[in-house]
Scaffold this active site. Structure first.
Site, PDB file in Angstrom:
ATOM      1  N   LYS A   1       0.829  -1.214   0.000  1.00 31.47           N
ATOM      2  CA  LYS A   1       0.000   0.000   0.000  1.00 31.47           C
ATOM      3  C   LYS A   1       0.859   1.259   0.000  1.00 31.47           C
ATOM      4  CE  LYS A   1      -2.984  -0.328   3.485  1.00 31.47           C
ATOM      5  NZ  LYS A   1      -3.989  -0.675   4.501  1.00 31.47           N
TER       6      LYS A   1
ATOM      7  N   LYS B   1       2.648   2.176   2.537  1.00 32.65           N
ATOM      8  CA  LYS B   1       2.576   2.750   3.888  1.00 32.65           C
ATOM      9  C   LYS B   1       3.693   2.149   4.751  1.00 32.65           C
ATOM     10  CE  LYS B   1      -2.063   4.276   4.988  1.00 32.65           C
ATOM     11  NZ  LYS B   1      -3.158   4.193   5.968  1.00 32.65           N
TER      12      LYS B   1
HETATM   13  N1  C2G Z   1     -10.585   6.714   9.352  1.00 34.56           N
HETATM   14  C1  C2G Z   1     -11.584   7.607   9.723  1.00 34.56           C
HETATM   15  N2  C2G Z   1     -11.242   8.853  10.117  1.00 34.56           N
HETATM   16  C2  C2G Z   1      -9.941   9.240  10.164  1.00 34.56           C
HETATM   17  C3  C2G Z   1      -8.922   8.339   9.794  1.00 34.56           C
HETATM   18  C4  C2G Z   1      -9.268   7.062   9.386  1.00 34.56           C
HETATM   19  O1  C2G Z   1     -12.781   7.269   9.692  1.00 34.56           O
HETATM   20  N3  C2G Z   1      -9.643  10.519  10.562  1.00 34.56           N
HETATM   21  C5  C2G Z   1     -10.981   5.369   8.911  1.00 34.56           C
HETATM   22  C6  C2G Z   1     -10.544   5.053   7.484  1.00 34.56           C
HETATM   23  O2  C2G Z   1     -11.474   5.591   6.561  1.00 34.56           O
HETATM   24  C7  C2G Z   1     -10.560   3.524   7.491  1.00 34.56           C
HETATM   25  C8  C2G Z   1     -10.144   3.205   8.946  1.00 34.56           C
HETATM   26  O3  C2G Z   1     -10.355   4.400   9.719  1.00 34.56           O
HETATM   27  O4  C2G Z   1     -11.882   3.039   7.279  1.00 34.56           O
HETATM   28  C9  C2G Z   1      -8.693   2.796   9.041  1.00 34.56           C
HETATM   29  O5  C2G Z   1      -7.911   3.832   8.470  1.00 34.56           O
HETATM   30  P1  C2G Z   1      -6.432   3.461   7.953  1.00 34.56           P
HETATM   31  O6  C2G Z   1      -5.709   2.730   9.018  1.00 34.56           O
HETATM   32  O7  C2G Z   1      -5.838   4.696   7.332  1.00 34.56           O
HETATM   33  O8  C2G Z   1      -6.785   2.399   6.825  1.00 34.56           O
HETATM   34  P2  C2G Z   1      -6.313   2.384   5.292  1.00 34.56           P
HETATM   35  O9  C2G Z   1      -4.859   2.548   5.218  1.00 34.56           O
HETATM   36  O10 C2G Z   1      -7.219   3.306   4.582  1.00 34.56           O
HETATM   37  O11 C2G Z   1      -6.586   0.854   4.907  1.00 34.56           O
HETATM   38  O12 C2G Z   1      -8.231  -2.637   2.186  1.00 34.56           O
HETATM   39  C10 C2G Z   1      -8.528  -1.412   2.805  1.00 34.56           C
HETATM   40  C11 C2G Z   1      -7.306  -0.809   3.458  1.00 34.56           C
HETATM   41  O13 C2G Z   1      -6.685  -1.745   4.318  1.00 34.56           O
HETATM   42  C12 C2G Z   1      -7.706   0.432   4.249  1.00 34.56           C
END
Ligand code: C2G
Length: 132
Positions: free
Chosen positions: A44, A46
């Site tokens: 990803k 990350k």
């Molecule tokens: N999230 C949120 N508000 C934020 C930050 C994150 O609602 N201020 C939500 C994201 O939209 C996601 C969840 O928290 O639904 C986890 O966020 P991340 O750890 O950034 O996940 P991500 O890297 O987007 O991974 O296959 C899907 C991916 O694994 C998603």
């Protein structure tokens, strides 16, 4: 029992993550969270501060979460929905529309992201504070 599934990295666990999990649980009775492994996060693009084991254990300790599974690849979602008998798939709306293919298998909801907080912003804030 209505089963809910969501995915994420959940690095530097913060209030936005907590609110997402709280609202996801409110959509059913049992919440499974697929936490991205370190290897998948590399895919990803990350780089995590916390290793998978720590991120998974923190998420598992959240009272809204009933089960944690690893997320190792983009393509596992349909298989996960079937294997775990998922009724509701939910993600933050930064993913709006990206997982609509799952509508064939379960309900799909995108929840509004929590404003003004993100893992990246937290890192930048900490670096700025150190440099002051
Ligand atoms: N999230 C949120 N508000 C934020 C930050 C994150 O609602 N201020 C939500 C994201 O939209 C996601 C969840 O928290 O639904 C986890 O966020 P991340 O750890 O950034 O996940 P991500 O890297 O987007 O991974 O296959 C899907 C991916 O694994 C998603």
């Amino acid at each position: 029992m209505k089963k809910v599934l969501t995915y994420g990295t959940f690095d530097l666990f913060h209030y936005g993550h907590l609110r997402l999990l709280e609202r996801a649980k409110a959509l059913g009775d049992y919440l499974i969270v697929a936490v991205s492994t370190d290897e998948f996060n590399a895919v990803k693009g990350k780089k995590c501060t916390y290793p998978y084991e720590h991120r998974a254990k923190i998420v598992a300790a959240i009272k809204y979460v009933d089960e944690v599974i690893p997320e190792t690849r983009w393509e596992q979602k349909i298989e996960d929905v079937k294997k775990h008998g998922i009724d509701v798939f939910v993600m933050g709306d930064d993913w709006e529309g990206k997982f609509d293919f799952l509508k064939e298998y379960c309900e799909v909801f995108y929840l509004e992201r929590t404003k003004n907080i993100s893992t990246t912003a937290l890192k930048d804030q900490i670096i700025n504070d150190i440099q002051k």
